[in-house]
Design an enzyme around this catalytic site. Structure first.
Site, PDB file in Angstrom:
ATOM      1  N   GLU A 218       4.800  -0.868  -3.731  1.00  8.81           N
ATOM      2  CA  GLU A 218       4.352   0.053  -3.276  1.00  8.81           C
ATOM      3  C   GLU A 218       3.014  -0.238  -2.274  1.00  8.81           C
ATOM      4  O   GLU A 218       2.380  -1.075  -2.388  1.00  8.81           O
ATOM      5  CB  GLU A 218       3.459   0.719  -4.232  1.00  8.81           C
ATOM      6  CG  GLU A 218       2.685   2.009  -4.310  1.00  8.81           C
ATOM      7  CD  GLU A 218       1.788   2.551  -5.569  1.00  8.81           C
ATOM      8  OE1 GLU A 218       1.379   3.827  -5.489  1.00  8.81           O
ATOM      9  OE2 GLU A 218       1.624   1.643  -6.223  1.00  8.81           O
TER      10      GLU A 218
ATOM     11  N   LYS B 100       5.833  10.587  -4.418  1.00  7.57           N
ATOM     12  CA  LYS B 100       5.317  10.250  -5.643  1.00  7.57           C
ATOM     13  C   LYS B 100       4.902  11.756  -6.223  1.00  7.57           C
ATOM     14  O   LYS B 100       4.243  12.581  -5.350  1.00  7.57           O
ATOM     15  CB  LYS B 100       4.280   9.582  -5.970  1.00  7.57           C
ATOM     16  CG  LYS B 100       3.756   8.995  -7.364  1.00  7.57           C
ATOM     17  CD  LYS B 100       2.760   8.115  -7.435  1.00  7.57           C
ATOM     18  CE  LYS B 100       2.489   7.615  -8.809  1.00  7.57           C
ATOM     19  NZ  LYS B 100       1.380   6.502  -8.702  1.00  7.57           N
TER      20      LYS B 100
ATOM     21  N   CYS C  25       4.887   3.416  -8.875  1.00  5.42           N
ATOM     22  CA  CYS C  25       3.991   2.903  -9.661  1.00  5.42           C
ATOM     23  C   CYS C  25       4.311   3.506 -11.318  1.00  5.42           C
ATOM     24  O   CYS C  25       5.306   3.089 -11.794  1.00  5.42           O
ATOM     25  CB  CYS C  25       2.672   3.188  -9.209  1.00  5.42           C
ATOM     26  SG  CYS C  25       1.375   2.120  -9.878  1.00  5.42           S
TER      27      CYS C  25
END
Length: 542
Positions: free
Chosen positions: A258, A324, A382
């Site tokens: 990330e 995300k 994540c």
């Protein structure tokens, strides 16, 4: 009060911590028992609720101490998260207090349903925080965890809580041991454990046919992206080149962590044509290695920037992107900034007026495999790999494998990274899809469809991991993938249905006002009386 504190400490030791990086899972069988006993014996509902708050607050502070390292936002991440968990735990402890007067036959079952509902509720939604669950206690025991593909985390939460509740019943009744009632508890617990072990053993012994292989190179450059002199991209390029020199092979995909790219790729091509270093630009690097790459990158959106990933073809063209969706509340996504007062508070008081724009789609990436067939994968970014709904969404959208990109370097602790890895393992079992994780500093790994770590890198070291992941040409859907949190909803309907029935039959109420039950349970009823409890049990078997 002491029992609630003791229970919070025990649960913290059960999970990965600085003293025991993998946690002491055996403590999970009794870590909640002191809390249950404290609530059963509470002199009033106010004390039970206070016990819940103390338990949640202390457990969160001990288990999630690594939130303290979240840049200048630490007092909010650790303090607010712990306060919120304490407040949420108050509600489940109030519920357990309501259930304390139920006959001993039913009480453990009802209490554990309530606890499973609490853990699933705590782990979902905008404020979802799927850490510190009793369900994580057996994460190292494959013979315990395979039922996740049936019932998800709720099943393990219920099973582990039931062990705790049965022990609590025995400790409360001692030395006048009500064996007939306790025998029924042991039979139920034994039957559930036997089913769990047999079902898990069957899955482990007969894993199914895997007739495809995907070769991936996972990069862990080990740096601090929050450093003012951040050199993530340069370290990534160096690590990839060193890995290719060592392996002498082509990979279907190279995966970076990330936040590798500092700026949106397509909008900043001139930057990547000249930087990150004078020796070699990123564009030159991509053209040189001639392999597809998946790297973390900000994405441009008409509403603002997003935390995302881009898939680059062998020639450097963007062939897909994903933003995300499950954001860290008030740290990654802060809806209060849209309000002038909210913006003033986070800008002036907190000093962190920042927000990404959340994504809206479950984008599935596609790359050609060595056998000429297409490989489809979803990319949880994540801590998205800690949420059951994210894994389900990607699987239902057609993902053959999960590719997680993560930056946990800011946590500065190994136990924090293991807690994250522990949650990620459950997604592979729930959906029977393997997962590879490319992280900034750990834990980069390959997890198979049974939640077992096949290979991994040590945390906080620079390196690469070449993996061959077997896939099945035809992959079905598990019960959890198809039905989601069906067990949680079953618990909700059963528990509340039982309470309504109990209220109607026992008190002869002709009013269906739901508050009546809780008014009686929380205020009218006295504290738990062991003598009456034993009398009820013995009369039943007289």
């Amino acid at each position: 009060m002491a029992l609630a504190v003791f229970s919070a400490v025990l649960l913290s030791i059960t999970l990965p911590n600085p003293l025991l990086p993998m946690g002491a899972g055996i403590f999970g069988f009794f870590s909640l028992s002191p809390l249950f006993i404290a609530i059963y014996r509470a002199p009033s509902s106010r004390w039970a609720i206070l016990y819940g708050f103390i338990f949640g607050l202390i457990n969160s502070l001990l288990s999630n101490f690594w939130l303290f390292f979240y840049k200048g936002f630490a007092w909010v991440t650790l303090g607010a998260a712990s306060l919120g968990i304490g407040l949420l735990c108050m509600s489940v402890c109030a519920y357990i207090f309501v259930l304390r007067k139920q006959r001993s036959y039913w009480r453990p079952l009802l209490v554990c349903m309530g606890w499973a509902i609490y853990e699933i509720g705590k782990s979902n939604g905008f404020l979802g925080f799927p850490w510190g669950l009793i369900a994580y206690a057996p994460h190292q025991w494959p013979l315990f965890t395979q039922i996740l593909d049936l019932a998800g985390v709720a099943g393990l939460s219920f099973l582990m809580a039931l062990c705790n509740a049965v022990i609590a019943e025995a400790l409360m009744a001692w030395p006048l041991f009500p064996w007939p009632s306790y025998q029924a508890h042991l039979k139920l617990l034994g039957a559930l454990l036997a089913f769990t072990f047999l079902y898990s053993a069957a899955h482990l012994l007969f894993p199914g046919k895997k007739d495809r292989l995907v070769n991936m190179l996972l990069i862990q450059q080990n740096n601090d992206p929050w450093d003012l002199n951040d050199n993530s991209l340069e370290l990534y390029q160096q690590t990839v080149k060193q890995a290719l020199e060592n392996h002498y092979q082509n990979f279907d995909l190279i995966v970076g962590s990330e936040g590798i790219l500092p700026y949106p790729y397509q909008q900043n091509l001139m930057y990547y044509d000249t930087l990150p270093s004078n020796e070699e630009s990123f564009s030159a690097f991509v053209n040189k290695i001639q392999m597809p790459q998946l790297v973390g990158s900000p994405l441009e959106n008409k509403e603002g920037e997003q935390n995302g990933v881009v898939l680059l073809s062998a020639t450097g063209n963007v062939v897909g992107s994903y933003a995300k969706r499950q954001m860290v509340p008030f740290a990654e996504y802060n809806p209060l900034l849209k309000n002038p007062l909210g913006y003033w508070f986070f800008d002036t008081i907190v000093g962190y007026p920042f927000s990404w724009v959340p994504g809206k789609s479950n984008h599935i990436f596609h790359i050609p495999g060595n056998d000429g067939k297409e490989i489809s994968f979803g990319v949880p970014i994540c801590y998205e790999d800690a949420f059951g709904w994210v894994g389900r969404a990607f699987t239902l959208a057609g993902s053959d494998i999960f590719v997680n990109v993560t930056n946990d370097s800011w946590s500065k602790t190994v136990s924090a990274e293991i807690q994250h890895l522990m949650a990620a393992r459950y997604r592979t079992i729930e959906n029977r899809r393997p997962m590879v994780r490319a992280t900034t500093s750990g834990i980069t790994s390959y997890i198979d469809t049974h939640g077992r770590i096949v290979s991994s890198l040590l945390p906080f070291v620079r390196g690469s991991l070449a993996v061959q992941v077997p896939l099945a040409s035809k992959q079905g859907f598990t019960l959890y993938t198809l039905a989601g949190e069906w067990l949680t909803w079953a618990f909700i309907f059963f528990l509340h249905g039982y309470l309504i029935w109990y209220h109607y039959v026992l008190y002869g109420e002709r009013s269906w006002r739901s508050l009546g039950l809780f008014r009686r349970a929380l205020y009218d009823a006295g504290p738990f009386e062991e003598s009456q409890y034993l009398t009820d049990v013995l009369q039943k078997y007289d």
